[in-house]
Design a protein around this motif. Structure first.
Motif, PDB file in Angstrom:
ATOM      1  N   THR A 150     -33.133 -28.519 -60.596  1.00 20.26           N
ATOM      2  CA  THR A 150     -32.314 -29.658 -61.027  1.00 20.26           C
ATOM      3  C   THR A 150     -32.567 -29.979 -62.492  1.00 20.26           C
ATOM      4  OG1 THR A 150     -32.345 -30.570 -58.783  1.00 20.26           O
ATOM      5  CG2 THR A 150     -31.771 -32.072 -60.573  1.00 20.26           C
ATOM      6  N   GLU A 151     -33.839 -29.918 -62.888  1.00 22.79           N
ATOM      7  CA  GLU A 151     -34.188 -30.164 -64.283  1.00 22.79           C
ATOM      8  C   GLU A 151     -33.564 -29.106 -65.197  1.00 22.79           C
ATOM      9  OE1 GLU A 151     -36.160 -32.270 -67.406  1.00 22.79           O
ATOM     10  OE2 GLU A 151     -35.704 -32.762 -65.309  1.00 22.79           O
ATOM     11  N   GLN A 210     -30.821 -27.336 -64.629  1.00 24.05           N
ATOM     12  CA  GLN A 210     -29.370 -27.516 -64.688  1.00 24.05           C
ATOM     13  C   GLN A 210     -28.984 -28.730 -65.527  1.00 24.05           C
ATOM     14  OE1 GLN A 210     -28.528 -27.524 -60.462  1.00 24.05           O
ATOM     15  NE2 GLN A 210     -28.000 -25.333 -60.470  1.00 24.05           N
ATOM     16  N   LYS A 211     -29.814 -29.752 -65.495  1.00 25.75           N
ATOM     17  CA  LYS A 211     -29.545 -30.933 -66.317  1.00 25.75           C
ATOM     18  C   LYS A 211     -29.511 -30.559 -67.799  1.00 25.75           C
ATOM     19  CE  LYS A 211     -32.777 -33.919 -67.303  1.00 25.75           C
ATOM     20  NZ  LYS A 211     -33.833 -34.961 -67.169  1.00 25.75           N
ATOM     21  N   HIS A 212     -30.447 -29.727 -68.212  1.00 30.72           N
ATOM     22  CA  HIS A 212     -30.491 -29.299 -69.611  1.00 30.72           C
ATOM     23  C   HIS A 212     -29.373 -28.310 -69.937  1.00 30.72           C
ATOM     24  CE1 HIS A 212     -34.199 -31.265 -70.869  1.00 30.72           C
ATOM     25  NE2 HIS A 212     -34.741 -30.933 -69.698  1.00 30.72           N
TER      26      HIS A 212
END
Length: 893
Positions: free
Chosen positions: A175-176, A178-180
């Motif tokens: 998730t981290e 993909q956030k970036h």
């Protein structure tokens, strides 16, 4: 569909339940083989293709999860794992859950910080096992920071990460990531769009920017799976959607277009799955030797090549639709992503059309349905407005709709015919109108018979494209004759083209020259009949109609004559000129022929073919200038060559008496067959040479576009076979051979050769070639070199060997035509037969046409006379038997 959640996916067994003992290398190989066999069986049984490829993805998910648990979950690793967040992530096509039998399996092992050495070691052990299992693993092991840095600097890495999916491990870490990845500081949407469009354009150029190659790549060719994925990636980056279906909410596709894309993708998936079922190494090319097996797997029926023809027509239809949709969607994305300059508002160019940012657009969406002739007006308007560079996306949609609704052909409308003639008479007609008309399927609804040749296969290695694509490329080659590039490539043909009074007649000729291919009978004759009807329908002047019909009927005449007839024989020129009859026809035929050869195959045109066309053109033109019946006789030509050569040699300091004494050993045919410059070249070397010894010369200057190799040697049986053998060993292609024997029984033979690429032999190879030939000439006994296996492509074809004896005006020579499958050592084999039959070879013209050869040999008996019927019959049998024996000897190797 998601391989982790879709309820329709039911595995035959689950790797998650395998014991530790079942995770040995041999046991895993067995299980993978069983799953592969199960998949193929399910495919043959008709299981839905989407279910099949997502099922494979789910199976690999579970296999990797089980191995991850085995290698990275032991108790002794827990302290190290507690210090790291780590995840096994599927990326790329595997991230989408799309795995075919031989697809790459791209994985990312992601951690929040660099891994401890013991964890790295376990990861390496796991990856080595996957490779030992012969899975095509593409793996990367990165920390989050490194991964983001790589994504920022490399568009391919960024694209793979867009489709990342967790297999096992830390969801929070993914998730981290993909956030970036979706943040604006890493590949903003505009930059990503531009990069992917440029990437697509570059990829298309690798396939000559056409979907209609005869051996296309299902994945990467224009209109292939990659063109669908480009749309998905751009949508995913810009809108956050993950599938074509989800683009619908942004009103970019109609429901029908979404279904069309899904059906097209489903067809290509089935084809790719079938391909991966008949090969053992990952590949996406529909090569000739695979096509029939794939067609049968997909359920196509028929005799011989019929299943392939049906399959490939469906394939070309699908990739054509994908190409249209890809172009339309990329244009729509461009409007949203690049936010076109608001000052570029649409402006009218006439009552029916407007321009939107250099793209033509209809003002009324009902225009084409209300008046189909406006379809032709659209392309005519593009021609008249040079600022227009393409068609607006919504107009593409209207074209597609109107094309499908049309009953009959557009040429049935008088207004459309008038517009079509106006189009082809415009100087930019080919590039700016006919090419887009082909791409958008308009030629199929205008020209009678065109639809039948769209996607028509040509089962040979001579042609690289389908019949319709070859025709379009012929038009482009014609247009190129008026450009600076064309003038450099074809200086003579370009000059001739510039003198044509009506170049538009060549356009009609080109459109119809192959339109009857596939029909029973001679396609040239049938094409001439069809184009005559077309000309009459369009009220084309009778003289112009006669010229067009003649060009279609005889469009192969110049190519055949130049490449497989003896251009030094005045009778050949006289016969050719008798067919052509006028300089006007000759000019049109030259331009058509040169463009036709260049449009057939990217590698076909070379300096040798160019020289042949030029020689035939100028000799025929000269015959028209003098009068066909005033062509110089052979002895007159020989005297002229000898006189000119003598003058050159005297100028260079050679004594006339010495030269004439040397020439006393040569008959008149030596001076007939060789030009003055060649006579000078020979004399300068041989006058300084011990004439009792062999000599090998290689001319540094090109002759007729090829490298000239001259052999001086005592004449003996198998001399031609010996030289052919040696040149074949050195991977050189013989294009022409001239055999002369002087009064002292010494041969002075010339071979014109090229590299397989069509280039001259590099000068740094001359020394080794001369040494090899000199050594071969000194051998007391002829021994054929070991015959190489033909290429796998050649072995796929079957060409029955034919030996034909051609009619000739000469009663002193026999012309033997050989048509056979091209294979290494063929010329040496034929030369052996001539020697065994005690025949003299006077000259040879070698033409390789794709997978087969069409060679011409000029022969006499030992008394320098033409062969009688009995010897011809005996020779035919001997040549066919010898070639058949070649194939037998290879099969026994």
């Amino acid at each position: 569909m998601n391989p982790n959640t879709d309820p329709e996916i039911i595995l035959p067994y689950t790797p998650l339940e395998w014991t530790n003992e079942q995770l040995s290398l041999n046991a895993l190989k067995t299980q993978l083989d069983l799953f592969y066999d199960w998949s193929i069986a399910q495919f043959k049984a008709g299981l839905d293709i989407e279910t099949l490829i997502f099922t494979r993805s789910k199976f690999i998910d579970q296999l990797l999860s089980r191995l991850w648990q085995f290698y990275l979950a032991p108790q002794e690793l827990v302290p190290y794992l507690n210090k790291n967040s780590i995840a096994l992530i599927a990326v790329g096509g595997y991230g989408r859950g799309e795995l075919h039998p031989l697809s790459d399996i791209d994985i990312l092992i992601l951690s929040d910080k660099p891994l401890a050495a013991i964890i790295e070691n376990q990861v390496s052990t796991l990856v080595r096992l996957l490779w030992d299992l012969h899975l095509d693993i593409g793996q990367s092991v990165r920390s989050l920071a490194t991964c983001l840095q790589e994504a920022k600097s490399d568009i391919t890495t960024m694209t793979n990460l867009l489709e990342s999916r967790l297999i096992i491990g830390s969801q929070a870490l993914l998730t981290e990531l993909q956030k970036h990845i979706f943040a604006d500081n890493i590949w903003p949407s505009q930059a990503f769009y531009r990069a992917k469009v440029a990437e697509q354009q570059q990829r298309h150029r690798q396939y000559h920017s056409t979907s209609y190659n005869l051996e296309p790549d299902i994945k990467n060719s224009p209109g292939g799976l990659r063109d669908i994925q480009i749309i998905q990636w751009i949508a995913l980056r810009h809108f956050g959607g993950i599938s074509v279906k989800e683009i619908a909410q942004f009103n970019y596709l109609t429901a029908e277009e979404i279904e069309e894309i899904k059906n097209c993708r489903r067809f290509l998936w089935k084809m790719r799955f079938a391909l991966h079922s008949v090969i053992t190494r990952s590949d996406n090319r529909l090569l000739f030797d695979r096509q029939l097996s794939i067609a049968h797997l997909l359920g196509y029926q028929g005799e011989r090549n019929a299943p392939v023809e049906k399959m490939m027509r469906d394939y070309y239809r699908v990739v054509h639709n994908i190409t249209e949709l890809n172009q339309m969607l990329l244009q729509l994305f461009e409007e949203s992503i690049l936010t076109i300059n608001p000052q570029n508002r649409p402006y009218d160019i006439n009552e029916h059309f407007q321009v939107r940012d250099k793209l033509i657009d209809v003002k009324d969406k009902r225009l084409f349905n209300d008046d189909p002739t406006m379809i032709l007006q659209l392309f005519h308007t593009m021609l008249l407005n040079p600022q227009i560079i393409g068609i607006y996306s919504d107009t593409i949609r209207q074209l597609r709709s109107a094309r499908r609704k049309l009953n009959g052909l557009l040429c049935e409308y008088p207004q459309a015919r008038e517009c079509f003639l106006s189009i082809i008479q415009h100087k930019d007609a080919i590039q700016k109108a006919l090419l887009p008309m082909h791409r958008f399927g308009i030629l199929s609804i205008y020209i009678p018979g065109w639809k039948r040749i769209v996607g028509m296969m040509q089962f040979d290695l001579f042609h690289a494209y389908t019949v319709d694509e070859h025709t379009i490329r012929l038009l482009l080659e014609i247009a190129d004759l008026s450009t600076e590039v064309g003038k450099k490539k074809h200086p003579n043909s370009s000059r001739v083209y510039g003198k044509l009074s009506k170049p538009d007649l060549l356009i009609i000729t080109a459109l119809y020259h192959d339109i009857a291919k596939g029909k029973p009978g001679d396609h040239s004759e049938l094409g001439a009949e069809l184009v005559e009807s077309f000309c009459q329908l369009h009220h084309i002047d009778k003289n112009d109609t006669d010229l067009i019909c003649w060009l279609v009927r005889y469009h192969l005449l110049m190519s055949v004559t130049a490449q497989s007839r003896d251009l030094q024989d005045p009778a050949v020129i006289r016969e050719f000129a008798g067919h052509v009859k006028s300089k006007k026809r000759l000019q049109y035929l030259l331009c058509l022929t040169v463009a036709d050869v260049c449009a057939t195959n990217e590698t076909l045109w070379n300096s040798w073919k160019q020289s042949l066309m030029r020689e035939l053109y100028f000799q025929t033109k000269r015959s028209f200038d003098l009068g066909i019946h005033q062509i110089p006789e052979q002895r007159s030509i020989a005297r002229e060559h000898k006189k000119e050569a003598l003058q050159q040699l005297i100028t260079q300091g050679y004594l006339e008496k010495r030269v004439l004494q040397f020439w006393q050993d040569y008959r008149f045919d030596y001076f007939l067959r060789y030009l003055a410059d060649q006579l000078v070249w020979h004399a300068k070397h041989l006058l300084e040479h011990d004439l009792s010894q062999p000599l090998v010369l290689i001319n540094a200057a090109p002759f007729h576009g090829g490298t000239e190799i001259c052999i001086y040697s005592p004449d003996r049986p198998y001399l031609f076979a010996t030289v052919s053998n040696e040149l074949s060993k050195r991977n050189l292609n013989i294009h022409d051979a001239l055999i002369i024997t002087n009064k002292k029984e010494f041969a002075l033979d010339t071979f014109i050769v090229l590299e397989p690429s069509g280039r001259l032999i590099a000068e740094d190879r001359h020394h080794d070639i001369k040494q090899g030939l000199a050594k071969a000439l000194k051998q007391s006994h002829y021994q054929r070199a070991k015959i190489k296996q033909p290429s796998s492509k050649i072995r796929h074809f079957s060409v029955p060997t034919q030996v034909n004896f051609l009619s000739t005006l000469s009663d002193r020579k026999t012309y033997m035509e050989l048509i056979a499958l091209d294979r290494p050592g063929l010329l040496a084999c034929v030369g052996e037969v001539f020697a065994n039959q005690d025949l003299s070879l006077r000259s040879a013209k070698i033409a390789t046409i794709g997978e087969h050869v069409e060679d011409l040999f000029v022969l006499t008996n030992k008394n320098n006379q033409a062969l009688d019927d009995r010897i011809c019959h005996k020779l035919r049998d001997a040549v066919i038997q010898a070639i058949d024996k070649m194939d037998l000897s290879r099969s026994n190797d």
